[in-house]
Scaffold this motif. Sequence first.
Motif, short mmCIF file in Angstrom:
data_model
loop_
_atom_site.label_atom_id
_atom_site.label_comp_id
_atom_site.label_asym_id
_atom_site.label_seq_id
_atom_site.Cartn_x
_atom_site.Cartn_y
_atom_site.Cartn_z
N TYR A 204 0.82 -1.22 0.00
CA TYR A 204 0.00 0.00 0.00
C TYR A 204 0.85 1.27 0.00
O TYR A 204 0.44 2.31 0.52
CB TYR A 204 -0.97 -0.01 1.19
CG TYR A 204 -1.85 -1.23 1.21
CD1 TYR A 204 -2.76 -1.46 0.19
CD2 TYR A 204 -1.74 -2.18 2.22
CE1 TYR A 204 -3.56 -2.60 0.19
CE2 TYR A 204 -2.54 -3.33 2.21
CZ TYR A 204 -3.43 -3.53 1.19
OH TYR A 204 -4.22 -4.65 1.18
N SER A 258 -10.42 -3.55 1.47
CA SER A 258 -10.27 -2.17 1.97
C SER A 258 -9.95 -2.18 3.47
O SER A 258 -9.17 -1.34 3.95
CB SER A 258 -11.53 -1.37 1.70
OG SER A 258 -12.66 -1.95 2.33
N GLU A 259 -10.53 -3.11 4.20
CA GLU A 259 -10.27 -3.20 5.64
C GLU A 259 -8.84 -3.67 5.91
O GLU A 259 -8.20 -3.23 6.87
CB GLU A 259 -11.28 -4.15 6.30
CG GLU A 259 -12.66 -3.55 6.52
CD GLU A 259 -13.50 -3.49 5.24
OE1 GLU A 259 -13.03 -4.01 4.20
OE2 GLU A 259 -14.61 -2.92 5.29
N LYS A 261 -6.32 -3.03 4.00
CA LYS A 261 -5.49 -1.85 3.75
C LYS A 261 -5.49 -0.93 4.97
O LYS A 261 -4.44 -0.43 5.39
CB LYS A 261 -6.01 -1.10 2.53
CG LYS A 261 -5.22 0.15 2.19
CD LYS A 261 -5.76 0.83 0.94
CE LYS A 261 -4.96 2.09 0.60
NZ LYS A 261 -5.46 2.75 -0.63
N GLU A 262 -6.67 -0.73 5.56
CA GLU A 262 -6.75 0.09 6.77
C GLU A 262 -5.90 -0.50 7.88
O GLU A 262 -5.14 0.21 8.55
CB GLU A 262 -8.21 0.19 7.24
CG GLU A 262 -9.09 1.11 6.43
CD GLU A 262 -10.48 1.23 7.03
OE1 GLU A 262 -10.88 2.35 7.38
OE2 GLU A 262 -11.17 0.19 7.17
N LYS A 265 -2.20 -0.02 7.42
CA LYS A 265 -1.77 1.35 7.70
C LYS A 265 -1.79 1.63 9.21
O LYS A 265 -0.89 2.30 9.74
CB LYS A 265 -2.66 2.34 6.95
CG LYS A 265 -2.39 2.37 5.44
CD LYS A 265 -3.26 3.39 4.75
CE LYS A 265 -2.87 3.52 3.27
NZ LYS A 265 -1.56 4.16 3.09
N TRP A 266 -2.78 1.13 9.90
CA TRP A 266 -2.84 1.33 11.35
C TRP A 266 -1.66 0.67 12.06
O TRP A 266 -1.12 1.22 13.02
CB TRP A 266 -4.15 0.78 11.91
CG TRP A 266 -5.38 1.49 11.45
CD1 TRP A 266 -5.46 2.75 10.89
CD2 TRP A 266 -6.72 0.99 11.46
NE1 TRP A 266 -6.75 3.06 10.57
CE2 TRP A 266 -7.56 2.00 10.91
CE3 TRP A 266 -7.30 -0.21 11.88
CZ2 TRP A 266 -8.94 1.84 10.78
CZ3 TRP A 266 -8.68 -0.37 11.76
CH2 TRP A 266 -9.48 0.64 11.21
N ARG A 276 -0.31 4.28 14.33
CA ARG A 276 -1.54 4.69 15.03
C ARG A 276 -1.87 3.74 16.17
O ARG A 276 -2.44 4.16 17.18
CB ARG A 276 -2.71 4.76 14.05
CG ARG A 276 -2.55 5.88 13.02
CD ARG A 276 -3.87 6.22 12.38
NE ARG A 276 -4.80 6.77 13.37
CZ ARG A 276 -6.11 6.88 13.17
NH1 ARG A 276 -6.64 6.43 12.03
NH2 ARG A 276 -6.90 7.40 14.09
N ARG A 300 -11.45 5.99 12.44
CA ARG A 300 -11.26 6.14 11.00
C ARG A 300 -11.15 7.61 10.59
O ARG A 300 -10.47 7.94 9.62
CB ARG A 300 -12.43 5.49 10.25
CG ARG A 300 -12.31 3.99 10.10
CD ARG A 300 -13.56 3.38 9.53
NE ARG A 300 -13.31 2.05 8.97
CZ ARG A 300 -14.24 1.17 8.67
NH1 ARG A 300 -15.52 1.46 8.91
NH2 ARG A 300 -13.93 0.00 8.14
N HIS A 301 -11.79 8.47 11.35
CA HIS A 301 -11.76 9.89 11.02
C HIS A 301 -10.62 10.62 11.71
O HIS A 301 -10.59 11.86 11.73
CB HIS A 301 -13.10 10.55 11.38
CG HIS A 301 -14.19 10.25 10.40
ND1 HIS A 301 -14.99 9.13 10.51
CD2 HIS A 301 -14.59 10.90 9.27
CE1 HIS A 301 -15.85 9.10 9.50
NE2 HIS A 301 -15.63 10.17 8.73
#
Length: 374
Positions: A204, A258-259, A261-262, A265-266, A276, A300-301
């Motif tokens: 990613y 998509s999850e 990928k999240e 990144k986290w 994070r 997420r925000h």
Amino acid sequence: MNHDLQNNQEIEFISIDRLKLDPKNPRLPLSVGRAEQEMLQYLADSTSIIELMNAIAENGYFPGEPVVAIPDPSNHSNYLVVEGNRRLTAVKILNDSSVLENASTSIRELSSKAKNIEVLPVVVKETREEILPYLGYRHITGVKQWEPLAKARYIFQLYQMADTPTFSEKYKEVAQSIGSRSDYIKRNLDALAVYNLIEENDFYEIENLNELSLKFSVLSTALADGNIAEFVGLRTKNSDEEFIDNSPIENPSALMKSEIKELAKWLFEKKDGATRVGESRNLRKLSAIIENPHALAAFRHGSDLEIAYRLTSAVDEDFAQLLTEAENLLVRALSLTSTINYSEAMYDLARQISKHIKTIGGIIKDKRGDDDDF
């Protein structure tokens, strides 16, 4: 399969030139080419090869540590070393440091002084399938364990060989072959399925993240949590809302791209030197956040992990546990009060603790909504 394979087989002595590194070695990253020189260079750069070279140069090659090989399917006069690639690499470099494109000065000096080793002791087996269970015993549950990603890739090789109709039976067969448990096998294969998707998507484009820097053990630990596993599609529900087993390593299409990928990144994308999620102990908090839609939306925000975590019911459990621990400590302190000597510092500390207790009690009383005294 006899786990003591090397000690129960006839040993042959085979010329070094006929022994080749194994391109299917689970320890080799996919980014490394499978040409002999590329594999030699990687093993020389990524392992403490100089120490092994020193030991072999000084003492010779110990015949009680034969490598294990199979006939090379591309050239039947040669052999692929399935077990012992690092030892073979050390000997090849000792014999001729020019096999490396970038040999260090210390490696070149050691090679120039070492006596050539012409042959190695080898246990020859006809097929890779005969050797793999031994490797599992040695490198998965044994004393010479591989790094986590290599273990998972090796387990996948065993899984592909399993001759049973269902994936749950395959997990069991693999587990039995290396002296492990079915849940351990599934956990590794599930994490490998997610890792493969991350790698296919070029990590990613997370800065400095690659096969060597990604901590597979962190990913595996995260995915062992039920909430996180469900979040990325490792756990699926049937029409009765019950979880059913699946095999993402065979059917990766069920994974939530998509999850994942999240999650990647986290876990791995660093900003100001930290991810994070932060430390692996915070995976428990991430799990609680994922389970709570309101907290997940906040995270997420961009909300900080701790702030998002406070929106979950797990905070109540943490608070209750802290109060219980505090009470236990205060009871222990109370038992000592009659024996201690007075000091102003202890008196001030006790007053401060009393103040904190009254504040906590007052806040809880307000939430209770009555007029009882605290």
